[in-house]
Scaffold this motif. Structure first.
Motif, PDB file in Angstrom:
ATOM      1  N   UNK A   1       0.851  -1.199   0.000  1.00 57.74           N
ATOM      2  CA  UNK A   1       0.000   0.000   0.000  1.00 57.74           C
ATOM      3  C   UNK A   1       0.883   1.245   0.000  1.00 57.74           C
ATOM      4  N   UNK A   2       0.632   2.158  -0.847  1.00 59.32           N
ATOM      5  CA  UNK A   2       1.422   3.384  -0.851  1.00 59.32           C
ATOM      6  C   UNK A   2       0.512   4.571  -1.043  1.00 59.32           C
ATOM      7  N   UNK A   5       2.176   7.763  -3.683  1.00 59.68           N
ATOM      8  CA  UNK A   5       2.240   7.709  -5.135  1.00 59.68           C
ATOM      9  C   UNK A   5       1.201   6.767  -5.714  1.00 59.68           C
ATOM     10  N   UNK A   7       1.043   3.599  -5.861  1.00 59.97           N
ATOM     11  CA  UNK A   7       1.512   2.395  -6.522  1.00 59.97           C
ATOM     12  C   UNK A   7       0.908   1.159  -5.873  1.00 59.97           C
ATOM     13  N   UNK A   9       2.080  -1.589  -4.650  1.00 58.10           N
ATOM     14  CA  UNK A   9       2.934  -2.476  -3.872  1.00 58.10           C
ATOM     15  C   UNK A   9       2.096  -3.210  -2.833  1.00 58.10           C
ATOM     16  N   UNK A  10       2.200  -4.518  -2.793  1.00 57.88           N
ATOM     17  CA  UNK A  10       1.387  -5.253  -1.820  1.00 57.88           C
ATOM     18  C   UNK A  10       2.185  -6.447  -1.321  1.00 57.88           C
TER      19      UNK A  10
ATOM     20  N   UNK B  15       6.957   3.170   3.916  1.00 55.62           N
ATOM     21  CA  UNK B  15       6.025   2.906   2.806  1.00 55.62           C
ATOM     22  C   UNK B  15       6.419   3.710   1.562  1.00 55.62           C
ATOM     23  N   UNK B  16       6.936   4.916   1.803  1.00 54.76           N
ATOM     24  CA  UNK B  16       7.418   5.716   0.682  1.00 54.76           C
ATOM     25  C   UNK B  16       8.621   5.036   0.018  1.00 54.76           C
ATOM     26  N   UNK B  18       9.281   1.902   0.087  1.00 57.12           N
ATOM     27  CA  UNK B  18       8.845   0.648  -0.543  1.00 57.12           C
ATOM     28  C   UNK B  18       8.466   0.912  -2.000  1.00 57.12           C
ATOM     29  N   UNK B  19       7.884   2.074  -2.264  1.00 51.54           N
ATOM     30  CA  UNK B  19       7.550   2.445  -3.642  1.00 51.54           C
ATOM     31  C   UNK B  19       8.801   2.738  -4.442  1.00 51.54           C
ATOM     32  N   UNK B  23      10.322  -2.719  -2.739  1.00 55.73           N
ATOM     33  CA  UNK B  23      10.391  -3.896  -1.857  1.00 55.73           C
ATOM     34  C   UNK B  23       9.021  -4.114  -1.217  1.00 55.73           C
ATOM     35  N   UNK B  24       8.865  -5.322  -0.680  1.00 55.76           N
ATOM     36  CA  UNK B  24       7.544  -5.692  -0.154  1.00 55.76           C
ATOM     37  C   UNK B  24       7.511  -5.914   1.342  1.00 55.76           C
ATOM     38  N   UNK B  56       3.695  -3.459   5.745  1.00 58.09           N
ATOM     39  CA  UNK B  56       4.930  -4.049   5.226  1.00 58.09           C
ATOM     40  C   UNK B  56       6.016  -4.201   6.288  1.00 58.09           C
TER      41      UNK B  56
END
Lengths: 277, 113
Positions: A1-2, A5, A7, A9-10, B15-16, B18-19, B23-24, B56
């Motif tokens: 979760x982002x 932005x 995106x 991502x999970x 989380x920022x 990760x984007x 990475x997860x 995450x």
């Protein structure tokens, strides 16, 4: 979760089970060499070197606010204190004093207020009754205002040149000290009904102040408050801060406070003229 | 009490990243929390555990480095060790010390997958 932005991502694909070992350090430092990189632990595990301040995001948003205020020539004041020092009453009396000042023929100052409270819009309602635009921020579980909230609230206000934007922070002497809002100055209120040692008990807040206002001074004759000791405690923590004594009730010290705002407003909003050019 | 807010700020940062770095999972965070930073480490650990549930970073290990507090004394004209950012110089006992080290609160490194 982002959130930032958007995106996608999970946690699909390989998910590592949570490492469930606690790892306490008894106040000793150690360098990274003590910990071999867990390479080979999993083929996709990697290290990322960051060296990034945890509050960098808030600082970045605070700088955006600061740039907005500079561009619009606005003076933003962050008003902080424990609950019950008379922040809202002081703001009301400040609005009234500016009204009297402009009626006496001096340049009027546009004013606006951002009110922070955990709940209710009572404070913003009080300000609006005086004809000044006010935005209420309710932080819910939050214990401080942050730069993100202030950025949004500021953009809802009429940001005219020379505006004095008063931000009343959450009544709390701990958390708000850490969060830069992009303000031009920090004003910490300290009322004479509190202990003389408040500044040394909550040093971080008092150290960050540009101005400390000792409030409710009309009550001094009825209290055992040691004024000299209180002033010394402020000076010990923050020798550079200006200290003013004020009573919203008797209006004692109100003129000095208004003068302090006016001179700062000139420096911030009209820097060329203020420097005597 | 502000450690929960700080833990949420830390999670936002993760989380920022990760984007940006694709990475997860965050497996380990290496943090610097200076002696004079005003951050309580046990409260931060507790706040982080609560803030990261279902994210995450749930269950991520936290390694905390604690740079010692140092400050400059204008009377002694030297750097002195201090445990508290707002006290007088332990050497001369006269002037207030300006903190110069131990104020850090930052992420040094992440182990991610």
């Amino acid at each position: 979760m982002c959130i930032d932005c958007g995106c996608a991502s999970s946690d699909n694909g390989h998910v590592h089970p949570a490492h469930d070992h606690s790892h306490e350090h008894d106040g000793h430092g150690h360098d990274h060499g003590d910990h071999p990189a867990p390479s080979g632990h999993h083929s996709s595990t990697r290290r990322i070197s960051l060296e990034q301040d945890v509050l960098a995001r808030n600082s970045q948003l605070a700088n955006e606010n600061r740039n907005l205020y500079r561009e619009k020539r606005i003076l933003a004041l962050n008003i902080l204190s424990s609950p019950g020092t008379g922040k809202t009453t002081l703001i009301e009396q400040t609005i009234l004093a500016f009204g009297r000042r402009s009626r006496s023929g001096k340049d009027p100052f546009p004013l606006a207020v951002i009110e922070g409270d955990q709940a209710t819009s009572r404070d913003a309602d009080r300000i609006r009754q005086l004809g000044v635009p006010a935005i209420q921020i309710n932080t819910g579980k939050g214990c401080h205002l942050d730069a993100h909230q202030i950025g949004h609230a500021s953009r809802e206000l009429p940001l005219s040149k020379g505006l004095v934007l008063i931000i009343e922070n959450i009544g709390n002497l701990v958390c708000p000290a850490l969060f830069d809002l992009g303000e031009s100055a920090r004003i910490v209120l300290f009322s004479v009904t509190e202990g003389e040692d408040k500044p040394i008990k909550y040093p971080q807040m008092f150290q960050s102040a540009n101005l400390v206002l000792l409030t409710k001074t009309d009550l001094l004759p009825y209290l055992d408050f040691d004024r000299e000791m209180a002033l010394n405690n402020i000076r010990a923590i923050n020798p550079g801060a200006t200290i003013l004594e004020i009573s919203s009730k008797s209006k004692e010290g109100m003129e000095e406070w208004i003068e302090w705002i006016c001179s700062l407003q000139k420096r911030v909003c009209d820097p060329v003229q203020a420097s005597g050019a | 009490m502000h450690e929960l807010s700080l833990a949420i700020s830390l999670l936002d940062l993760l989380e920022e990243r990760a984007c940006l770095d694709a990475f997860e999972r965050v497996q380990k965070i290496i943090l610097e929390v200076g002696e004079l930073s005003g951050v309580s480490i046990p409260a931060l650990r507790q706040g982080f555990e609560v803030a990261t549930k279902g994210t995450i970073a749930e269950g991520a290990e936290m390694d905390i480095l604690e740079p010692p507090g140092t400050g400059w004394c204008f009377t002694c004209e030297q750097t002195v060790a201090i445990k508290d950012p707002f006290r007088t110089c332990p050497g001369c006992g006269k002037s207030a010390v300006t903190p110069t080290g131990g104020l850090e609160f930052r992420v040094v490194e992440l182990v991610v997958s």
